[in-house]
Design a protein around this motif. Sequence first.
Motif, mmCIF file in Angstrom:
data_model
loop_
_atom_site.group_PDB
_atom_site.id
_atom_site.type_symbol
_atom_site.label_atom_id
_atom_site.label_comp_id
_atom_site.label_asym_id
_atom_site.label_seq_id
_atom_site.Cartn_x
_atom_site.Cartn_y
_atom_site.Cartn_z
ATOM 1 N N LYS A 184 0.770 -1.239 0.000
ATOM 2 C CA LYS A 184 0.000 0.000 0.000
ATOM 3 C C LYS A 184 0.810 1.304 0.000
ATOM 4 O O LYS A 184 0.225 2.376 0.028
ATOM 5 N N LEU A 185 2.135 1.234 0.004
ATOM 6 C CA LEU A 185 2.909 2.493 -0.021
ATOM 7 C C LEU A 185 3.397 2.777 -1.442
ATOM 8 O O LEU A 185 4.114 1.962 -2.041
ATOM 9 N N GLY A 186 3.007 3.936 -1.988
ATOM 10 C CA GLY A 186 3.481 4.339 -3.316
ATOM 11 C C GLY A 186 4.532 5.435 -3.178
ATOM 12 O O GLY A 186 4.600 6.135 -2.165
ATOM 13 N N PHE A 187 5.345 5.567 -4.219
ATOM 14 C CA PHE A 187 6.444 6.557 -4.202
ATOM 15 C C PHE A 187 6.038 7.751 -5.081
ATOM 16 O O PHE A 187 5.954 7.615 -6.307
ATOM 17 N N GLY A 188 5.787 8.909 -4.460
ATOM 18 C CA GLY A 188 5.461 10.125 -5.207
ATOM 19 C C GLY A 188 6.745 10.818 -5.645
ATOM 20 O O GLY A 188 7.580 11.160 -4.809
ATOM 21 N N MET A 189 6.895 11.032 -6.963
ATOM 22 C CA MET A 189 8.159 11.586 -7.480
ATOM 23 C C MET A 189 8.056 13.118 -7.612
ATOM 24 O O MET A 189 8.439 13.695 -8.630
ATOM 25 N N MET A 190 7.547 13.752 -6.577
ATOM 26 C CA MET A 190 7.279 15.192 -6.646
ATOM 27 C C MET A 190 8.165 16.009 -5.707
ATOM 28 O O MET A 190 8.236 17.225 -5.798
ATOM 29 N N ARG A 191 8.798 15.320 -4.755
ATOM 30 C CA ARG A 191 9.598 16.042 -3.758
ATOM 31 C C ARG A 191 10.975 15.392 -3.646
ATOM 32 O O ARG A 191 11.452 15.066 -2.562
ATOM 33 N N LEU A 192 11.588 15.168 -4.797
ATOM 34 C CA LEU A 192 12.862 14.454 -4.837
ATOM 35 C C LEU A 192 13.981 15.346 -4.304
ATOM 36 O O LEU A 192 13.869 16.583 -4.330
ATOM 37 N N PRO A 193 15.083 14.737 -3.836
ATOM 38 C CA PRO A 193 16.191 15.559 -3.342
ATOM 39 C C PRO A 193 16.814 16.379 -4.473
ATOM 40 O O PRO A 193 16.886 15.907 -5.618
ATOM 41 N N ILE A 194 17.252 17.590 -4.162
ATOM 42 C CA ILE A 194 17.877 18.455 -5.176
ATOM 43 C C ILE A 194 19.281 18.860 -4.719
ATOM 44 O O ILE A 194 19.603 18.747 -3.536
ATOM 45 N N THR A 195 20.062 19.331 -5.675
ATOM 46 C CA THR A 195 21.442 19.693 -5.328
ATOM 47 C C THR A 195 21.590 21.196 -5.073
ATOM 48 O O THR A 195 22.519 21.619 -4.412
ATOM 49 N N GLU A 196 20.680 22.003 -5.633
ATOM 50 C CA GLU A 196 20.770 23.462 -5.440
ATOM 51 C C GLU A 196 19.494 23.948 -4.793
ATOM 52 O O GLU A 196 18.416 23.830 -5.402
ATOM 53 N N ALA A 197 19.614 24.519 -3.593
ATOM 54 C CA ALA A 197 18.411 24.994 -2.895
ATOM 55 C C ALA A 197 17.655 25.969 -3.794
ATOM 56 O O ALA A 197 18.269 26.838 -4.429
ATOM 57 N N GLY A 198 16.351 25.815 -3.879
ATOM 58 C CA GLY A 198 15.529 26.741 -4.656
ATOM 59 C C GLY A 198 15.454 26.415 -6.135
ATOM 60 O O GLY A 198 14.747 27.086 -6.881
ATOM 61 N N ASN A 199 16.183 25.406 -6.580
ATOM 62 C CA ASN A 199 16.118 25.032 -7.997
ATOM 63 C C ASN A 199 15.556 23.611 -8.134
ATOM 64 O O ASN A 199 16.299 22.625 -8.086
ATOM 65 N N PRO A 200 14.229 23.493 -8.316
ATOM 66 C CA PRO A 200 13.608 22.167 -8.353
ATOM 67 C C PRO A 200 14.097 21.283 -9.492
ATOM 68 O O PRO A 200 13.943 20.067 -9.468
ATOM 69 N N LYS A 201 14.715 21.931 -10.506
ATOM 70 C CA LYS A 201 15.201 21.121 -11.641
ATOM 71 C C LYS A 201 16.482 20.359 -11.309
ATOM 72 O O LYS A 201 16.831 19.425 -12.017
ATOM 73 N N SER A 202 17.182 20.806 -10.250
ATOM 74 C CA SER A 202 18.506 20.223 -9.983
ATOM 75 C C SER A 202 18.372 18.924 -9.183
ATOM 76 O O SER A 202 18.889 18.794 -8.069
ATOM 77 N N ILE A 203 17.695 17.939 -9.734
ATOM 78 C CA ILE A 203 17.443 16.680 -9.015
ATOM 79 C C ILE A 203 18.757 15.933 -8.771
ATOM 80 O O ILE A 203 19.592 15.825 -9.671
ATOM 81 N N ASP A 204 18.910 15.456 -7.556
ATOM 82 C CA ASP A 204 20.111 14.701 -7.204
ATOM 83 C C ASP A 204 19.889 13.237 -7.627
ATOM 84 O O ASP A 204 19.371 12.418 -6.864
ATOM 85 N N GLN A 205 20.292 12.939 -8.865
ATOM 86 C CA GLN A 205 19.934 11.650 -9.472
ATOM 87 C C GLN A 205 20.510 10.460 -8.705
ATOM 88 O O GLN A 205 19.829 9.442 -8.532
#
Length: 378
Positions: A12-33
């Motif tokens: 019953k636990l799903g993974f929402g890919m909306m709040r992934l870790p980032i490398t630059e604060a304030g830049n949501p595009k900078s996902i820490d792959q």
Amino acid sequence: MEKMKKMEKMKKLGFGMMRLPITEAGNPKSIDQERVNRMVDYYLEKGFTYFDTAYPYHQGMSEAATRRALVERHPRDAFALADKMPVWLVAGQEDYRKLFDEQLERCGVDYFDYYLLHSLGEKYYADTLKTDGFAFMKTLKSEGKAKHIGFSYHDSAERLDRILAEHPEMEFVQLQINYIDWENESIESRKCYETATKHKKPVIVMEPVKGGSLADVPEEAKKLFEACRPNMSPASWAVRFAASLDNVRVVLSGMGNLEQVVDNTGYMTDFEPLNEAEYGVIAKATEIINSSIAIPCTACLYCVDGCPRNIPIPQFFSLYNNQARFRRVPSHVSYYLNLTQRHGKASDCVECRQCEQHCPQHIAIVEKLKEVSRVFDR
Ligand SMILES: NC(=O)c1ccc[n+]([C@@H]2O[C@H](COP(=O)([O-])OP(=O)(O)OC[C@H]3O[C@@H](n4cnc5c(N)ncnc54)[C@H](OP(=O)(O)O)[C@@H]3O)[C@@H](O)[C@H]2O)c1
Ligand code: SF4
Ligand code: SF4
């Protein structure tokens, strides 16, 4: 229901890919792959399988991060992937196919296990009808490009009832459900859940921790949780509340680091629904959280009848209270906009003050509506 069997067997636990870790604060595009890869691997190793992404998450980068972490590194039958049509970008019917193909490419797949119309409410529902979006969804299903079709939803239970009655081909719905919104008169979590259940549609839950707010509860509520279950996090109470509902198939958590994945997969591996005593603890915690409210409106509705601008005063106050307490929840704005489709905006108030004469709580409604307007009328 037969067709949704696979979903019934899922953890019953799903993974929402909306709040992934980032490398630059304030830049949501900078996902820490690298970190996302580790989180995804760990989640899969523990036997969980459901991933939820969407076109706008991380300013368009979540789908590609999902491809890199999941699709390019794991067999296609080891996971179920959900994506959503960004209905607000659809101007004409031809846009559906264009956007969908782009999403397949971004995700690196040739089908989605679950495909949703994103965030239906009054406006987007009307738009989707105009552009024949439901027919497009049915076509995807018949082509096998979307194994199951549904929609995510932020509006009233009454409207949900109508949509489900008009579109029985929709197989599931995604709803905002958490213990604070369960009885909230604007969000109507309980009523929406009961409506979906009445229509025999399985529910996927979003925002179970209210976007992270219920991981950070007042000290008094935290102590209650700890006294009952010393080793469990406040977030676990919120996720378990949603997962304890019979008709909920998956609870999506937007996990932002490995610690959260470890925590959530821990108590969700052999999931134990809440017992009676635990429901009691949640009820007390809800009271504690609700007691710190900005506008003490009791939703008695005495004020609304004579309003010349048809302003839904108690619903606006409830959203304002919610927003004041839980600043990080963007969906409050969607609920506000949906309400203003059929009611006056807070800024439409003409200050006749007839409502104030009826308010048993003596709330300065006109002044408070100005605050509501400052927050929501953009
Ligand atoms: N309209 C739509 O279709 C729609 C709308 C909203 C969401 N969604 C989907 O639903 C998913 C879930 O919604 P959500 O992300 O709002 O979920 P959520 O579970 O309510 O909130 C996620 C946040 O909760 C906190 N959290 C989670 N587990 C925790 C733990 N074990 N310990 C401490 N904190 C924890 C983290 O915040 P901190 O790290 O800040 O503490 C995390 O970022 C989204 O990721 C997205 O995929 C869809
Ligand atoms: S004061 Fe504003 S909210 Fe109150 S009845 Fe008049 S127009 Fe409606
Ligand atoms: S009369 Fe007062 S307490 Fe009742 S719904 Fe209106 S604002 Fe809220």
